[in-house]
Design a protein around this motif. Structure first.
Motif, PDB file in Angstrom:
ATOM      1  N   LEU A 108       0.825  -1.199   0.000  1.00  0.00           N
ATOM      2  CA  LEU A 108       0.000   0.000   0.000  1.00  0.00           C
ATOM      3  C   LEU A 108       0.863   1.254   0.000  1.00  0.00           C
ATOM      4  O   LEU A 108       0.556   2.248  -0.667  1.00  0.00           O
ATOM      5  CB  LEU A 108      -0.925  -0.016   1.225  1.00  0.00           C
ATOM      6  N   SER A 112       1.401   3.822  -3.265  1.00  0.00           N
ATOM      7  CA  SER A 112       1.169   5.267  -3.156  1.00  0.00           C
ATOM      8  C   SER A 112       2.272   6.066  -3.825  1.00  0.00           C
ATOM      9  O   SER A 112       2.093   7.252  -4.132  1.00  0.00           O
ATOM     10  CB  SER A 112       1.073   5.666  -1.672  1.00  0.00           C
ATOM     11  N   ARG A 120      -6.078  -2.241  -0.313  1.00  0.00           N
ATOM     12  CA  ARG A 120      -6.004  -2.094   1.134  1.00  0.00           C
ATOM     13  C   ARG A 120      -5.999  -3.483   1.783  1.00  0.00           C
ATOM     14  O   ARG A 120      -6.703  -4.379   1.351  1.00  0.00           O
ATOM     15  CB  ARG A 120      -7.189  -1.293   1.644  1.00  0.00           C
ATOM     16  N   ALA A 229      -3.611   9.714   0.034  1.00  0.00           N
ATOM     17  CA  ALA A 229      -2.962   8.442   0.335  1.00  0.00           C
ATOM     18  C   ALA A 229      -2.499   8.394   1.784  1.00  0.00           C
ATOM     19  O   ALA A 229      -2.548   7.344   2.428  1.00  0.00           O
ATOM     20  CB  ALA A 229      -1.776   8.224  -0.592  1.00  0.00           C
ATOM     21  N   GLU A 231      -4.014   9.751   4.333  1.00  0.00           N
ATOM     22  CA  GLU A 231      -5.191   9.447   5.145  1.00  0.00           C
ATOM     23  C   GLU A 231      -5.505   7.951   5.120  1.00  0.00           C
ATOM     24  O   GLU A 231      -5.878   7.362   6.132  1.00  0.00           O
ATOM     25  CB  GLU A 231      -6.393  10.247   4.646  1.00  0.00           C
ATOM     26  N   THR A 232      -5.356   7.347   3.950  1.00  0.00           N
ATOM     27  CA  THR A 232      -5.586   5.908   3.838  1.00  0.00           C
ATOM     28  C   THR A 232      -4.557   5.128   4.642  1.00  0.00           C
ATOM     29  O   THR A 232      -4.888   4.147   5.322  1.00  0.00           O
ATOM     30  CB  THR A 232      -5.548   5.471   2.373  1.00  0.00           C
ATOM     31  N   ASP A 235      -5.138   4.839   8.440  1.00  0.00           N
ATOM     32  CA  ASP A 235      -6.135   3.850   8.873  1.00  0.00           C
ATOM     33  C   ASP A 235      -6.290   2.835   7.746  1.00  0.00           C
ATOM     34  O   ASP A 235      -7.293   2.825   7.026  1.00  0.00           O
ATOM     35  CB  ASP A 235      -7.457   4.542   9.186  1.00  0.00           C
ATOM     36  N   PRO A 236      -5.329   1.941   7.572  1.00  0.00           N
ATOM     37  CA  PRO A 236      -5.250   1.164   6.334  1.00  0.00           C
ATOM     38  C   PRO A 236      -6.151  -0.069   6.272  1.00  0.00           C
ATOM     39  O   PRO A 236      -6.493  -0.523   5.189  1.00  0.00           O
ATOM     40  CB  PRO A 236      -3.776   0.728   6.301  1.00  0.00           C
ATOM     41  N   GLN A 238      -9.068  -2.655   6.140  1.00  0.00           N
ATOM     42  CA  GLN A 238     -10.468  -2.700   5.724  1.00  0.00           C
ATOM     43  C   GLN A 238     -11.124  -3.945   6.324  1.00  0.00           C
ATOM     44  O   GLN A 238     -10.642  -5.062   6.144  1.00  0.00           O
ATOM     45  CB  GLN A 238     -10.571  -2.735   4.197  1.00  0.00           C
TER      46      GLN A 238
END
Length: 500
Positions: A108, A112, A120, A229, A231-232, A235-236, A238
């Motif tokens: 991930l 990016s 994710r 990216a 922000e993702t 909190d990666p 899912q």
């Protein structure tokens, strides 16, 4: 009037008090976590690369979150152990961390910085729909806070690795540009050597002018992580929820075992009350009334234990075909009924146990016993059944009384037969033991209570301290005459009025 008010208040307090706020009473909710992650090489803040298992870090954070209170009973299991417990109904959810979790997480960051595809990392939550729709929602809501906290903790590591990753990308671009520049300079030097002094001087000027361009171009060309990216990456993880096993058609979203258990309770309760009234009327203990027919039969003065056992054994005989026909009708309307013999025998036993409890309470409490049955079997039984709301999400009082509530044992054993292949460890054995213990206790209460009443208060409906209070009954017994049977419309006091 006071009885009606008391039943309304007590029923509301018990029923709504036990079921209205399940999210506030979480305690020891059984959740499993399974870590299958194989690990991956993760960039460190100092620029080095280290083999790391992010799944282990995720489990640790999840366990720390669960340890903050006693809401979740977190069990770290293997997949085989988790499936065994799911198949027995011992878990409400299982959190699975896949073997590619660390690789997906690391990719991930790399994705990016490049144009490559990067998904994710996922954590799968397998819920048990046989626990009912509410149990599934409670399981998901119990898991989500822990997963989110663990995800943010992993996100801190990824965020810290952004700088080293960008530096590594910059160094790679810079190296490529320097190699290209060096090749160009060598070519220019060879060409200038073949020319005159003016050409060589021009070549030196070009090399001097390009001296600072490489770093500047490398900064412009090297990839960086965008704000979206980042922000993702913060909190990666899912979370994906799916049922462990799909429910069959006709199971009422996993509630068919509870609905069928309620039917057994209602038939046992109402059938015993009706049987008690009809047999008391037939034995002359109360008027026999059916529609317009009103009769007083000759009173049969029997010991209370004998009357109790007569009523209960009559119900037991009737409960056998009732259980068979109930099962047949349930199957006919589409409810799956595996292990039909076990379901039939369990239904017969359940109704017989409920009948013994009802008749015993009526035997020792009279009319008040019917109200006690309503409070004990229904108002206290529904919240403590562990079906509508799991026992781990009801107040402590209902968890404490669940072992002495017949509906809890009826539901746990019936659910084992209908959903868990009649596995003894899925609640069938404990349910049967509980029902048999209650049956023995109810029979002892009915027999011993009736015997004590007969000894200290006299026979029910007989002469002495337990005699009937009706005036004409006293006169009939004093005269030694048999209590006559009166047909519909006869008034026992009509002759007295005529003489007066």
């Amino acid at each position: 009037m006071l009885a009606i008010i008391a039943v309304g208040v007590i029923g509301t307090a018990l029923y709504l008090g036990g079921l209205s706020s399940p999210d506030k009473h979480f305690k020891d909710f059984p959740i499993a976590v399974i870590n299958q992650d194989k690990g991956a090489k993760v960039a460190q803040t100092d620029g080095s690369v280290k083999e790391q298992n992010l799944g282990t870090d995720l489990v640790k954070e999840f366990a720390d979150k669960a340890a903050e209170d006693d809401k979740i009973d977190l069990r770290q299991l293997t997949w085989d152990e988790a499936t065994e417990q799911l198949d027995r109904g011992e878990l409400y959810a299982a959190v699975l961390i896949p073997d590619s979790f660390s690789e997906d997480t690391v990719s991930l960051v790399e994705g990016s910085l490049t144009s490559g595809n990067a998904a994710r990392p996922e954590v799968k939550v397998y819920t048990d729909p046989q626990a009912g729709s509410l149990g599934t929602r409670l399981a998901t809501s119990a898991v989500e806070p822990g997963v989110r906290q663990a995800s943010k903790k992993v996100g801190e590591q990824l965020t810290a690795s952004i700088g080293p990753a960008e530096k590594q990308a910059y160094d790679k671009v810079l190296q490529q540009l320097q190699e290209s520049q060096q090749a160009q300079q060598q070519q220019l030097s060879r060409s200038a050597a073949q020319g005159g002094p003016a050409v060589q001087q021009f070549a030196q000027q070009v090399q001097q002018a390009q001296a600072g361009w490489v770093e500047q171009i490398a900064k412009e060309l090297s990839p960086t992580v965008s704000s979206v990216a980042k922000e993702t990456l913060a909190d990666p993880v899912q979370m994906v929820s799916e049922p462990y096993k799909e429910l069959q058609e006709g199971t009422a979203l996993g509630m068919s075992a509870f609905y069928y258990s309620i039917l057994l309770l209602v038939v046992g309760f109402s059938g015993s009350v009706a049987l008690n009234l009809l047999m008391d009327g037939r034995m002359g203990m109360a008027p026999f009334e059916m529609g317009p027919v009103f009769k007083d039969y000759t009173r049969a003065v029997l010991p209370r234990p004998v009357g109790f056992l007569m009523k209960w054994l009559t119900f037991v005989v009737a409960a056998a075909p009732a259980s068979a026909l109930m099962m047949w009708v349930a199957s006919a309307v589409g409810m799956p009924v595996p292990h039909g013999l076990a379901v039939f025998l369990l239904g017969w036993l359940a109704m017989s146990v409920v009948s013994a409890i009802v008749l015993a309470l009526i035997a020792v409490g009279g009319s008040v016993g019917m109200l006690l049955c309503l409070i004990y079997l229904v108002f206290m039984g529904l919240p403590s059944a562990g079906a509508v709301v799991p026992l781990q999400a009801v107040p402590d009082f209902f968890r404490a009384i669940a072992p002495i509530e017949p509906l809890h044992h009826i539901f746990s054993s019936m659910r084992a037969c209908l959903f868990f292949d009649a596995d003894p460890q899925a609640g069938l054995t404990s349910g049967l033991v509980g029902l048999f213990v209650m049956l023995v206790v109810a029979l002892l209460v009915g027999v011993l209570g009736g015997w004590l009443y007969d000894r200290f208060a006299g026979l029910r409906g007989g002469e002495g301290r337990g005699k009937h209070s009706a005036e004409d009954t006293h006169r009939d017994h004093r005269d030694g005459g048999e209590h006559p049977q009166r047909e519909s419309g006869d008034n026992p006091h009509a002759s007295h009025a005529a003489h007066a």
